[in-house]
Design a protein around this motif. Structure first.
Motif, PDB file in Angstrom:
ATOM      1  N   MET A   1       0.841  -1.202   0.000  1.00  0.00           N
ATOM      2  CA  MET A   1       0.000   0.000   0.000  1.00  0.00           C
ATOM      3  C   MET A   1       0.875   1.250   0.000  1.00  0.00           C
ATOM      4  O   MET A   1       1.844   1.328   0.743  1.00  0.00           O
ATOM      5  CB  MET A   1      -0.890  -0.006   1.237  1.00  0.00           C
ATOM      6  N   LEU A   2       0.524   2.188  -0.839  1.00  0.00           N
ATOM      7  CA  LEU A   2       1.318   3.416  -0.900  1.00  0.00           C
ATOM      8  C   LEU A   2       0.992   4.326   0.283  1.00  0.00           C
ATOM      9  O   LEU A   2      -0.168   4.438   0.679  1.00  0.00           O
ATOM     10  CB  LEU A   2       0.987   4.181  -2.186  1.00  0.00           C
ATOM     11  N   PRO A   3       2.019   5.007   0.824  1.00  0.00           N
ATOM     12  CA  PRO A   3       1.709   6.023   1.839  1.00  0.00           C
ATOM     13  C   PRO A   3       0.960   7.171   1.171  1.00  0.00           C
ATOM     14  O   PRO A   3       1.145   7.435  -0.022  1.00  0.00           O
ATOM     15  CB  PRO A   3       3.081   6.481   2.330  1.00  0.00           C
ATOM     16  N   THR A   4       0.126   7.820   1.947  1.00  0.00           N
ATOM     17  CA  THR A   4      -0.587   8.976   1.403  1.00  0.00           C
ATOM     18  C   THR A   4       0.382  10.140   1.254  1.00  0.00           C
ATOM     19  O   THR A   4       1.492  10.130   1.823  1.00  0.00           O
ATOM     20  CB  THR A   4      -1.717   9.404   2.353  1.00  0.00           C
ATOM     21  N   LEU A   5      -0.059  11.151   0.530  1.00  0.00           N
ATOM     22  CA  LEU A   5       0.763  12.367   0.435  1.00  0.00           C
ATOM     23  C   LEU A   5       0.981  12.961   1.826  1.00  0.00           C
ATOM     24  O   LEU A   5       2.091  13.401   2.158  1.00  0.00           O
ATOM     25  CB  LEU A   5       0.095  13.390  -0.493  1.00  0.00           C
ATOM     26  N   ALA A   6      -0.079  12.937   2.654  1.00  0.00           N
ATOM     27  CA  ALA A   6       0.057  13.499   4.007  1.00  0.00           C
ATOM     28  C   ALA A   6       1.120  12.729   4.799  1.00  0.00           C
ATOM     29  O   ALA A   6       1.936  13.328   5.516  1.00  0.00           O
ATOM     30  CB  ALA A   6      -1.291  13.464   4.723  1.00  0.00           C
ATOM     31  N   GLN A   7       1.144  11.406   4.657  1.00  0.00           N
ATOM     32  CA  GLN A   7       2.161  10.598   5.367  1.00  0.00           C
ATOM     33  C   GLN A   7       3.553  10.894   4.823  1.00  0.00           C
ATOM     34  O   GLN A   7       4.527  10.975   5.567  1.00  0.00           O
ATOM     35  CB  GLN A   7       1.834   9.103   5.222  1.00  0.00           C
ATOM     36  N   THR A   8       3.630  11.046   3.511  1.00  0.00           N
ATOM     37  CA  THR A   8       4.928  11.340   2.892  1.00  0.00           C
ATOM     38  C   THR A   8       5.432  12.708   3.344  1.00  0.00           C
ATOM     39  O   THR A   8       6.610  12.880   3.674  1.00  0.00           O
ATOM     40  CB  THR A   8       4.792  11.281   1.355  1.00  0.00           C
ATOM     41  N   THR A   9       4.519  13.668   3.373  1.00  0.00           N
ATOM     42  CA  THR A   9       4.882  15.014   3.832  1.00  0.00           C
ATOM     43  C   THR A   9       5.379  14.952   5.281  1.00  0.00           C
ATOM     44  O   THR A   9       6.406  15.557   5.623  1.00  0.00           O
ATOM     45  CB  THR A   9       3.656  15.950   3.725  1.00  0.00           C
ATOM     46  N   ALA A  10       4.658  14.203   6.095  1.00  0.00           N
ATOM     47  CA  ALA A  10       5.043  14.093   7.512  1.00  0.00           C
ATOM     48  C   ALA A  10       6.435  13.483   7.638  1.00  0.00           C
ATOM     49  O   ALA A  10       7.273  13.953   8.422  1.00  0.00           O
ATOM     50  CB  ALA A  10       4.006  13.264   8.266  1.00  0.00           C
ATOM     51  N   LEU A  11       6.713  12.439   6.864  1.00  0.00           N
ATOM     52  CA  LEU A  11       8.023  11.783   6.925  1.00  0.00           C
ATOM     53  C   LEU A  11       9.126  12.756   6.501  1.00  0.00           C
ATOM     54  O   LEU A  11      10.141  12.906   7.180  1.00  0.00           O
ATOM     55  CB  LEU A  11       8.026  10.543   6.016  1.00  0.00           C
ATOM     56  N   ILE A  12       8.910  13.413   5.383  1.00  0.00           N
ATOM     57  CA  ILE A  12       9.927  14.328   4.859  1.00  0.00           C
ATOM     58  C   ILE A  12      10.221  15.443   5.863  1.00  0.00           C
ATOM     59  O   ILE A  12      11.376  15.800   6.113  1.00  0.00           O
ATOM     60  CB  ILE A  12       9.465  14.911   3.507  1.00  0.00           C
ATOM     61  N   ARG A  13       9.172  15.936   6.485  1.00  0.00           N
ATOM     62  CA  ARG A  13       9.372  17.075   7.388  1.00  0.00           C
ATOM     63  C   ARG A  13       9.878  16.650   8.761  1.00  0.00           C
ATOM     64  O   ARG A  13      10.417  17.465   9.502  1.00  0.00           O
ATOM     65  CB  ARG A  13       8.086  17.888   7.493  1.00  0.00           C
ATOM     66  N   HIS A  14       9.696  15.370   9.066  1.00  0.00           N
ATOM     67  CA  HIS A  14      10.194  14.870  10.356  1.00  0.00           C
ATOM     68  C   HIS A  14      11.701  14.596  10.305  1.00  0.00           C
ATOM     69  O   HIS A  14      12.385  14.662  11.326  1.00  0.00           O
ATOM     70  CB  HIS A  14       9.436  13.603  10.742  1.00  0.00           C
ATOM     71  N   ARG A  15      12.223  14.272   9.119  1.00  0.00           N
ATOM     72  CA  ARG A  15      13.657  13.969   9.024  1.00  0.00           C
ATOM     73  C   ARG A  15      14.492  15.160   9.492  1.00  0.00           C
ATOM     74  O   ARG A  15      14.261  16.279   9.074  1.00  0.00           O
ATOM     75  CB  ARG A  15      14.052  13.631   7.573  1.00  0.00           C
ATOM     76  N   ARG A  16      15.429  14.904  10.357  1.00  0.00           N
ATOM     77  CA  ARG A  16      16.358  15.933  10.810  1.00  0.00           C
ATOM     78  C   ARG A  16      17.753  15.341  10.827  1.00  0.00           C
ATOM     79  O   ARG A  16      17.917  14.128  10.937  1.00  0.00           O
ATOM     80  CB  ARG A  16      16.049  16.410  12.240  1.00  0.00           C
ATOM     81  N   SER A  17      18.758  16.189  10.739  1.00  0.00           N
ATOM     82  CA  SER A  17      20.123  15.735  10.969  1.00  0.00           C
ATOM     83  C   SER A  17      20.273  15.464  12.458  1.00  0.00           C
ATOM     84  O   SER A  17      20.102  16.381  13.264  1.00  0.00           O
ATOM     85  CB  SER A  17      21.118  16.821  10.545  1.00  0.00           C
ATOM     86  N   ILE A  18      20.559  14.197  12.779  1.00  0.00           N
ATOM     87  CA  ILE A  18      20.765  13.824  14.180  1.00  0.00           C
ATOM     88  C   ILE A  18      22.255  13.515  14.327  1.00  0.00           C
ATOM     89  O   ILE A  18      22.751  12.526  13.780  1.00  0.00           O
ATOM     90  CB  ILE A  18      19.907  12.588  14.574  1.00  0.00           C
ATOM     91  N   LYS A  19      22.949  14.372  15.043  1.00  0.00           N
ATOM     92  CA  LYS A  19      24.419  14.263  15.138  1.00  0.00           C
ATOM     93  C   LYS A  19      24.821  13.046  15.985  1.00  0.00           C
ATOM     94  O   LYS A  19      24.042  12.589  16.826  1.00  0.00           O
ATOM     95  CB  LYS A  19      24.987  15.546  15.753  1.00  0.00           C
ATOM     96  N   PRO A  20      26.043  12.541  15.761  1.00  0.00           N
ATOM     97  CA  PRO A  20      26.480  11.329  16.476  1.00  0.00           C
ATOM     98  C   PRO A  20      26.313  11.414  17.993  1.00  0.00           C
ATOM     99  O   PRO A  20      25.946  10.436  18.634  1.00  0.00           O
ATOM    100  CB  PRO A  20      27.960  11.207  16.091  1.00  0.00           C
ATOM    101  N   GLN A  21      26.542  12.598  18.577  1.00  0.00           N
ATOM    102  CA  GLN A  21      26.420  12.701  20.044  1.00  0.00           C
ATOM    103  C   GLN A  21      24.982  12.536  20.523  1.00  0.00           C
ATOM    104  O   GLN A  21      24.738  12.374  21.721  1.00  0.00           O
ATOM    105  CB  GLN A  21      27.018  14.023  20.558  1.00  0.00           C
ATOM    106  N   ASP A  22      24.031  12.578  19.592  1.00  0.00           N
ATOM    107  CA  ASP A  22      22.626  12.386  19.955  1.00  0.00           C
ATOM    108  C   ASP A  22      22.131  10.975  19.647  1.00  0.00           C
ATOM    109  O   ASP A  22      20.927  10.697  19.707  1.00  0.00           O
ATOM    110  CB  ASP A  22      21.750  13.426  19.246  1.00  0.00           C
ATOM    111  N   LEU A  23      23.058  10.093  19.291  1.00  0.00           N
ATOM    112  CA  LEU A  23      22.692   8.696  19.031  1.00  0.00           C
ATOM    113  C   LEU A  23      23.026   7.843  20.250  1.00  0.00           C
ATOM    114  O   LEU A  23      23.827   8.255  21.106  1.00  0.00           O
ATOM    115  CB  LEU A  23      23.444   8.181  17.802  1.00  0.00           C
ATOM    116  N   ASN A  24      22.432   6.674  20.294  1.00  0.00           N
ATOM    117  CA  ASN A  24      22.705   5.732  21.383  1.00  0.00           C
ATOM    118  C   ASN A  24      23.822   4.787  20.919  1.00  0.00           C
ATOM    119  O   ASN A  24      23.572   3.899  20.107  1.00  0.00           O
ATOM    120  CB  ASN A  24      21.421   4.956  21.699  1.00  0.00           C
ATOM    121  N   PRO A  25      25.055   4.973  21.430  1.00  0.00           N
ATOM    122  CA  PRO A  25      26.177   4.176  20.919  1.00  0.00           C
ATOM    123  C   PRO A  25      26.081   2.708  21.326  1.00  0.00           C
ATOM    124  O   PRO A  25      26.728   1.847  20.723  1.00  0.00           O
ATOM    125  CB  PRO A  25      27.404   4.835  21.560  1.00  0.00           C
ATOM    126  N   ALA A  26      25.251   2.428  22.328  1.00  0.00           N
ATOM    127  CA  ALA A  26      25.197   1.056  22.848  1.00  0.00           C
ATOM    128  C   ALA A  26      24.201   0.177  22.092  1.00  0.00           C
ATOM    129  O   ALA A  26      24.181  -1.035  22.281  1.00  0.00           O
ATOM    130  CB  ALA A  26      24.813   1.098  24.330  1.00  0.00           C
TER     131      ALA A  26
END
Ligand SMILES: Cc1cc2nc3c(=O)[nH]c(=O)nc-3n(C[C@H](O)[C@H](O)[C@H](O)COP(=O)(O)O)c2cc1C
Length: 201
Positions: A1-26
């Motif tokens: 099933m294809l995501p809706t445009l609204a879902q696609t928009t939400a995904l695109i706008r949710h993506r952020r650069s998350i720097k290594p110090q904000d990741l869980n290294p474990a």
């Protein structure tokens, strides 16, 4: 099933650069998931379907080798007056904070018919696919492009051909606990659009 445009928009706008110090290294990322992200990357548009890319995946102990090569390359490409100990230290730390680091290479396939820039553009499309897929999976991702990637040392480490280029390192991992997902902003889109009326209209 294809995501809706609204879902696609939400995904695109949710993506952020998350720097290594904000990741869980474990917390590692399963190999199958890494493969799925990269496979999605390869579904990007690419002129002539030359598939001009190669993904070098560093996890676990391999990240230490990546650090060694990055440190070596930083010393090689940085003029003495610009050398910064804090930068060197960051280079030595960042890849170990992310469970997965992918060196993303534009591998030249196009020959005379397809210009190199188009193969670089295709790789950029692929990396957006990769980062959006990571976002959909709940992972953080971040594209880093330090000048050392263009150094002879690092190029040799990745076995690059004369026309190939490592366009970036993509850091991937699960967001650390308690992270406030970063916010970002874009200029109003109306400022970026030129609606062209036909001459004489
Ligand atoms: C080609 C490319 C290279 C990038 N290189 C770096 C980099 O070297 N260092 C960095 O901090 N961010 C780098 N970024 C990430 C941008 O800084 C980031 O996308 C921008 O700040 C917007 O934030 P967002 O990704 O959360 O929307 C790069 C992004 C692209 C597309």
């Amino acid at each position: 099933m294809l995501p809706t445009l609204a879902q696609t928009t939400a995904l695109i706008r949710h993506r952020r650069s998350i720097k290594p110090q904000d990741l869980n290294p474990a917390r590692g990322v399963e190999r199958e998931l890494v493969v799925e992200l990269i496979e999605n990357a390869t579904w990007a548009p690419n002129h002539g379907v030359t598939e001009p890319w190669r993904f070098h995946v560093f996890q676990d102990e391999a990240r230490h080798e990546l650090v060694r090569e990055m440190e070596r390359a930083y010393r090689e490409v940085t003029p003495a007056a610009e050398f910064r100990e804090d930068k060197l230290q960051k280079i030595g730390t960042n890849p170990l904070l992310a469970p997965v680091v992918i060196a993303c290479v534009m591998e030249r396939h196009g020959g005379a018919k397809i210009p190199s820039i188009e193969e670089t553009e295709a790789l950029a499309c692929a990396l957006q696919n990769l980062m959006l897929s990571a976002t959909a999976a709940g992972l953080g991702s971040y594209w880093s492009s330090p000048p050392l990637l263009d150094g002879a040392t690092f190029r040799a480490f990745l076995n690059l051909g004369p026309e190939d280029r490592c366009a970036g390192l993509i850091y991937i991992g699960w967001p650390r606990e308690g992270l406030n997902w970063p916010r970002s902003a874009r200029a109003p889109v109306a400022e970026k659009i030129v609606w062209r009326a036909a001459a004489g209209a």
